[in-house]
Write a protein that holds these residues in place. Structure first.
Motif, PDB file in Angstrom:
ATOM      1  N   MET A 131       0.825  -1.208   0.000  1.00  0.00           N
ATOM      2  CA  MET A 131       0.000   0.000   0.000  1.00  0.00           C
ATOM      3  C   MET A 131       0.857   1.254   0.000  1.00  0.00           C
ATOM      4  O   MET A 131       0.561   2.240  -0.671  1.00  0.00           O
ATOM      5  CB  MET A 131      -0.959   0.011   1.204  1.00  0.00           C
ATOM      6  CG  MET A 131      -1.905   1.223   1.233  1.00  0.00           C
ATOM      7  SD  MET A 131      -3.001   1.208   2.663  1.00  0.00           S
ATOM      8  CE  MET A 131      -3.976  -0.238   2.333  1.00  0.00           C
ATOM      9  N   THR A 132       1.954   1.205   0.769  1.00  0.00           N
ATOM     10  CA  THR A 132       2.828   2.366   0.854  1.00  0.00           C
ATOM     11  C   THR A 132       3.363   2.749  -0.514  1.00  0.00           C
ATOM     12  O   THR A 132       3.401   3.914  -0.889  1.00  0.00           O
ATOM     13  CB  THR A 132       3.991   2.108   1.825  1.00  0.00           C
ATOM     14  OG1 THR A 132       3.458   1.802   3.117  1.00  0.00           O
ATOM     15  CG2 THR A 132       4.891   3.327   1.927  1.00  0.00           C
ATOM     16  N   ASN A 133       3.786   1.730  -1.301  1.00  0.00           N
ATOM     17  CA  ASN A 133       4.299   2.021  -2.635  1.00  0.00           C
ATOM     18  C   ASN A 133       3.240   2.675  -3.514  1.00  0.00           C
ATOM     19  O   ASN A 133       3.533   3.588  -4.281  1.00  0.00           O
ATOM     20  CB  ASN A 133       4.809   0.740  -3.296  1.00  0.00           C
ATOM     21  CG  ASN A 133       6.099   0.248  -2.672  1.00  0.00           C
ATOM     22  OD1 ASN A 133       6.822   1.031  -2.059  1.00  0.00           O
ATOM     23  ND2 ASN A 133       6.385  -1.034  -2.815  1.00  0.00           N
ATOM     24  N   LEU A 134       1.995   2.212  -3.414  1.00  0.00           N
ATOM     25  CA  LEU A 134       0.915   2.783  -4.202  1.00  0.00           C
ATOM     26  C   LEU A 134       0.687   4.237  -3.796  1.00  0.00           C
ATOM     27  O   LEU A 134       0.513   5.109  -4.664  1.00  0.00           O
ATOM     28  CB  LEU A 134      -0.368   1.975  -4.019  1.00  0.00           C
ATOM     29  CG  LEU A 134      -1.607   2.494  -4.764  1.00  0.00           C
ATOM     30  CD1 LEU A 134      -1.348   2.539  -6.275  1.00  0.00           C
ATOM     31  CD2 LEU A 134      -2.831   1.639  -4.442  1.00  0.00           C
ATOM     32  N   VAL A 135       0.697   4.512  -2.511  1.00  0.00           N
ATOM     33  CA  VAL A 135       0.509   5.881  -2.027  1.00  0.00           C
ATOM     34  C   VAL A 135       1.595   6.789  -2.588  1.00  0.00           C
ATOM     35  O   VAL A 135       1.319   7.892  -3.088  1.00  0.00           O
ATOM     36  CB  VAL A 135       0.503   5.924  -0.485  1.00  0.00           C
ATOM     37  CG1 VAL A 135       0.610   7.364   0.018  1.00  0.00           C
ATOM     38  CG2 VAL A 135      -0.764   5.272   0.068  1.00  0.00           C
ATOM     39  N   GLU A 136       2.838   6.327  -2.537  1.00  0.00           N
ATOM     40  CA  GLU A 136       3.947   7.151  -3.028  1.00  0.00           C
ATOM     41  C   GLU A 136       3.862   7.347  -4.538  1.00  0.00           C
ATOM     42  O   GLU A 136       4.158   8.436  -5.051  1.00  0.00           O
ATOM     43  CB  GLU A 136       5.288   6.526  -2.642  1.00  0.00           C
ATOM     44  CG  GLU A 136       5.546   6.476  -1.148  1.00  0.00           C
ATOM     45  CD  GLU A 136       5.409   7.838  -0.486  1.00  0.00           C
ATOM     46  OE1 GLU A 136       5.933   8.825  -1.054  1.00  0.00           O
ATOM     47  OE2 GLU A 136       4.747   7.922   0.566  1.00  0.00           O
ATOM     48  N   LEU A 137       3.468   6.310  -5.266  1.00  0.00           N
ATOM     49  CA  LEU A 137       3.297   6.450  -6.710  1.00  0.00           C
ATOM     50  C   LEU A 137       2.225   7.484  -7.036  1.00  0.00           C
ATOM     51  O   LEU A 137       2.386   8.312  -7.950  1.00  0.00           O
ATOM     52  CB  LEU A 137       2.921   5.099  -7.325  1.00  0.00           C
ATOM     53  CG  LEU A 137       4.038   4.056  -7.470  1.00  0.00           C
ATOM     54  CD1 LEU A 137       3.454   2.718  -7.913  1.00  0.00           C
ATOM     55  CD2 LEU A 137       5.086   4.533  -8.479  1.00  0.00           C
ATOM     56  N   ASN A 138       1.130   7.441  -6.298  1.00  0.00           N
ATOM     57  CA  ASN A 138       0.051   8.387  -6.544  1.00  0.00           C
ATOM     58  C   ASN A 138       0.435   9.813  -6.161  1.00  0.00           C
ATOM     59  O   ASN A 138       0.065  10.779  -6.846  1.00  0.00           O
ATOM     60  CB  ASN A 138      -1.208   7.956  -5.786  1.00  0.00           C
ATOM     61  CG  ASN A 138      -1.896   6.762  -6.428  1.00  0.00           C
ATOM     62  OD1 ASN A 138      -1.785   6.555  -7.634  1.00  0.00           O
ATOM     63  ND2 ASN A 138      -2.593   5.970  -5.633  1.00  0.00           N
ATOM     64  N   LYS A 139       1.190   9.960  -5.084  1.00  0.00           N
ATOM     65  CA  LYS A 139       1.686  11.292  -4.717  1.00  0.00           C
ATOM     66  C   LYS A 139       2.585  11.841  -5.826  1.00  0.00           C
ATOM     67  O   LYS A 139       2.531  13.034  -6.159  1.00  0.00           O
ATOM     68  CB  LYS A 139       2.453  11.233  -3.392  1.00  0.00           C
ATOM     69  CG  LYS A 139       1.579  11.059  -2.168  1.00  0.00           C
ATOM     70  CD  LYS A 139       2.431  11.049  -0.910  1.00  0.00           C
ATOM     71  CE  LYS A 139       1.589  10.887   0.348  1.00  0.00           C
ATOM     72  NZ  LYS A 139       2.433  10.851   1.576  1.00  0.00           N
ATOM     73  N   SER A 140       3.405  10.969  -6.397  1.00  0.00           N
ATOM     74  CA  SER A 140       4.279  11.392  -7.498  1.00  0.00           C
ATOM     75  C   SER A 140       3.468  11.838  -8.708  1.00  0.00           C
ATOM     76  O   SER A 140       3.843  12.785  -9.408  1.00  0.00           O
ATOM     77  CB  SER A 140       5.224  10.258  -7.898  1.00  0.00           C
ATOM     78  OG  SER A 140       6.100   9.927  -6.842  1.00  0.00           O
TER      79      SER A 140
END
Length: 381
Positions: free
Chosen positions: A1-10
């Motif tokens: 989930m953390t990776n998805l959050v960071e991808l979306n923030k990017s």
């Protein structure tokens, strides 16, 4: 989930879309009560969406706005309640109808404002770039954000096409105030960005001239010296019938007054005297917040100064457009001497009054790409 959050923030950051994070708790979703955190309040004020500090307490002063949930299936409306309760010191609150169907506890929700409408996207659940509807929405939002920048750029080009503009005053601030006057921006002392959310910074001449990032006084509660006047008394000098401390502080070496910067534990910026030890202290987090507050989006305008008799004129040359400063680069740039600070403290020989125009944190234009991702430069003439 953390990776998805960071991808979306990017995905949001690369489009220059400013956002705040909302993390609903189980209690908040159950009671339909959410705190409007400082980050959320800052976003609302920056985008002229809502100002809690001007809002009264109680149900009669609540404000209702229309917002949107953005999902892979489509866009749906939500009613937003913005209020300050009579209890709990009137702490700012907000609520969205239907939020319980949009998220579960502890997911991260991005709040963005597009064309003065508040939109919610689920950072923890939806992959923005692989979801056509969300990706298209973000592309359209980016175009909307760019509209104001394009409008401002067109106005500056129109002013430049008319030839050099006459200064409306004299002194260090003359160029900035003259350009703002030409744009129809009224003079004021507000810390808010100058043009519809865009900060304007104007400088004369060649690239060696440093540009001011922001002004920020020391944290006097942590500082050995408890005011600008105490710093002046300890390190000032007589000049032109006044007692002054006009100098630049760098982390690279001590200046002629024996003052320099030290970074301690990556938490504090400390001004140090070679002879008397610590002078003043700034919290690194405070400096990062000031950078974000002041330069979410900025036009750095360069102009040539032209003398015509007793008058000064400005020929607009170019502008560098920046967004979303890389706040974690603040410490390395301070350590490298790329960001410096100017004291501008003076005691008048006539009145004895002490004035402080700073402290001003500054950077050279050629170092802007180290602090701001993908700066864009435009010629004005």
């Amino acid at each position: 989930m953390t990776n998805l959050v960071e991808l979306n923030k990017s995905s949001l950051a690369k489009r220059g879309l400013d956002f705040a994070i909302l993390i609903p708790t189980s209690t908040g979703l159950t009671k339909s009560i959410l705190d409007a955190t400082q980050t959320i309040r800052n976003l609302f004020e920056l985008k002229n969406f809502h100002t809690y500090s001007l809002q009264g307490k109680g149900q009669s002063n609540s404000v209702l706005e229309l917002g949107y949930f953005i999902t892979p299936q489509g866009t749906s409306e939500t009613r937003i309640s913005l209020y300050r309760p009579e209890t709990k010191n009137g702490d700012p609150r907000l609520w969205f109808t239907g939020l319980k169907y949009f998220t579960v506890p502890d997911q991260q929700i991005a709040l963005i404002i597009v064309d003065n409408r508040l939109c919610l996207l689920n950072l923890s659940r939806d992959h923005f770039e692989t979801t056509p509807l969300i990706r298209n929405f973000l592309d359209a939002a980016e175009d909307c954000e760019e509209r104001i920048a394009k409008e401002l750029l067109a106005k500056l080009k129109a002013i430049a096409a008319q030839g050099p503009i006459k200064a409306i005053k004299r002194g260090d601030t003359a160029i900035g105030m003259t350009i703002e006057h030409a744009l129809g921006i009224p003079a004021n002392s507000s810390k808010e960005p100058d043009y519809k959310g865009i900060e304007l910074k104007s400088a004369r001449g060649a690239g060696a001239t440093r540009s001011t990032l922001f002004a920020q006084v020391a944290d006097w509660t942590q500082s050995p010296k408890k005011s600008s006047e105490e710093i002046l008394n300890a390190h000032g000098y007589v000049r032109d019938d006044n007692f002054k401390l006009y100098c630049t502080i760098s982390a690279l070496k001590s200046n002629s007054q024996g003052l320099k910067f030290e970074i301690r534990d990556e938490e504090l910026l400390v001004e140090v005297s070679d002879s008397n030890g610590d002078v003043a202290v700034w919290s690194i987090n405070t400096l990062k917040n000031r950078l974000l507050e002041k330069h979410r989006e900025t036009f750095w305008i360069k102009a040539n100064a032209i003398r015509k008799g007793e008058d000064e004129y400005y020929e607009l040359i170019s502008v560098i457009h920046t967004k979303s400063p890389l706040v974690n680069q603040l410490i390395p740039l301070l350590e490298a001497g790329a960001i410096t600070m100017d004291h501008l403290i003076k005691r008048s020989g006539c009145t004895g009054r002490v004035s402080e125009k700073g402290p001003l944190f500054k950077i050279k234009p050629q170092d802007l790409p180290l602090l701001f991702p993908e700066p864009k430069e435009y010629k004005l003439s």
